[in-house]
Design a protein around this motif. Sequence first.
Motif, PDB file in Angstrom:
ATOM      1  N   HIS A  46       0.827  -1.210   0.000  1.00  0.00           N
ATOM      2  CA  HIS A  46       0.000   0.000   0.000  1.00  0.00           C
ATOM      3  C   HIS A  46       0.860   1.258   0.000  1.00  0.00           C
ATOM      4  O   HIS A  46       0.502   2.254  -0.629  1.00  0.00           O
ATOM      5  N   THR A  47       1.979   1.185   0.712  1.00  0.00           N
ATOM      6  CA  THR A  47       2.883   2.341   0.786  1.00  0.00           C
ATOM      7  C   THR A  47       4.323   1.888   0.571  1.00  0.00           C
ATOM      8  O   THR A  47       4.644   0.716   0.756  1.00  0.00           O
ATOM      9  N   ALA A  48       5.153   2.838   0.167  1.00  0.00           N
ATOM     10  CA  ALA A  48       6.584   2.567  -0.028  1.00  0.00           C
ATOM     11  C   ALA A  48       7.353   3.853   0.245  1.00  0.00           C
ATOM     12  O   ALA A  48       6.804   4.954   0.134  1.00  0.00           O
ATOM     13  N   GLN A  49       8.612   3.705   0.571  1.00  0.00           N
ATOM     14  CA  GLN A  49       9.479   4.852   0.815  1.00  0.00           C
ATOM     15  C   GLN A  49      10.200   5.230  -0.481  1.00  0.00           C
ATOM     16  O   GLN A  49      10.496   4.369  -1.307  1.00  0.00           O
ATOM     17  N   VAL A  50      10.479   6.509  -0.654  1.00  0.00           N
ATOM     18  CA  VAL A  50      11.241   6.980  -1.813  1.00  0.00           C
ATOM     19  C   VAL A  50      12.596   6.280  -1.821  1.00  0.00           C
ATOM     20  O   VAL A  50      13.283   6.219  -0.800  1.00  0.00           O
ATOM     21  N   GLY A  51      12.990   5.732  -2.956  1.00  0.00           N
ATOM     22  CA  GLY A  51      14.277   5.073  -3.098  1.00  0.00           C
ATOM     23  C   GLY A  51      14.312   3.627  -2.642  1.00  0.00           C
ATOM     24  O   GLY A  51      15.295   2.926  -2.890  1.00  0.00           O
ATOM     25  N   LYS A  52      13.275   3.137  -1.980  1.00  0.00           N
ATOM     26  CA  LYS A  52      13.231   1.743  -1.525  1.00  0.00           C
ATOM     27  C   LYS A  52      12.595   0.865  -2.599  1.00  0.00           C
ATOM     28  O   LYS A  52      11.827   1.319  -3.436  1.00  0.00           O
ATOM     29  N   THR A  53      12.907  -0.414  -2.562  1.00  0.00           N
ATOM     30  CA  THR A  53      12.410  -1.354  -3.559  1.00  0.00           C
ATOM     31  C   THR A  53      10.919  -1.629  -3.365  1.00  0.00           C
ATOM     32  O   THR A  53      10.453  -1.868  -2.250  1.00  0.00           O
ATOM     33  N   ILE A  54      10.186  -1.595  -4.479  1.00  0.00           N
ATOM     34  CA  ILE A  54       8.761  -1.941  -4.498  1.00  0.00           C
ATOM     35  C   ILE A  54       8.648  -3.266  -5.264  1.00  0.00           C
ATOM     36  O   ILE A  54       9.135  -3.376  -6.389  1.00  0.00           O
TER      37      ILE A  54
END
Length: 140
Positions: A46-54
């Motif tokens: 649902h959410t992810a951090q900028v620069g982290k792998t999705i």
Amino acid sequence: MTRTTKTGMMARGGRVAAIGALGLASVALAAGPAFAKGSVDITAPHTAQVGKTITIKAHGGDDSVGYLHQLCLEENGFGEGWHQENCSAAVKGDARLTSHGTSARRGDLQFRAVLYGLTSAHDQHPVRLHASDVVTVRVR
């Protein structure tokens, strides 16, 4: 007495006609075209951090005869419109796809998976069979 006999004959004739119509309708439905059944499922966080792998996973299948199946992941984000990100290999049976990516900025990314039917591994005109629901990943 003749009146009773005529009424009984008419009632029997009506029943025979109704049974005949139902039998004809069932034969017509059985001889009609069969529709292939299939589905496509997609999962994403649902959410992810900028620069982290999705990580996005998709699975799709269809019981249509004569087709190879290829599953493609499409993305819509930041006003770019829908475009293909990744596709699986053409396979017989169910297709699976796992895709990894990152986002360099904040906002909403939308993903969907589309299942295509191909007549050969190098088919230039695939047939779109099914599409998944759209999932949204909020990048923070």
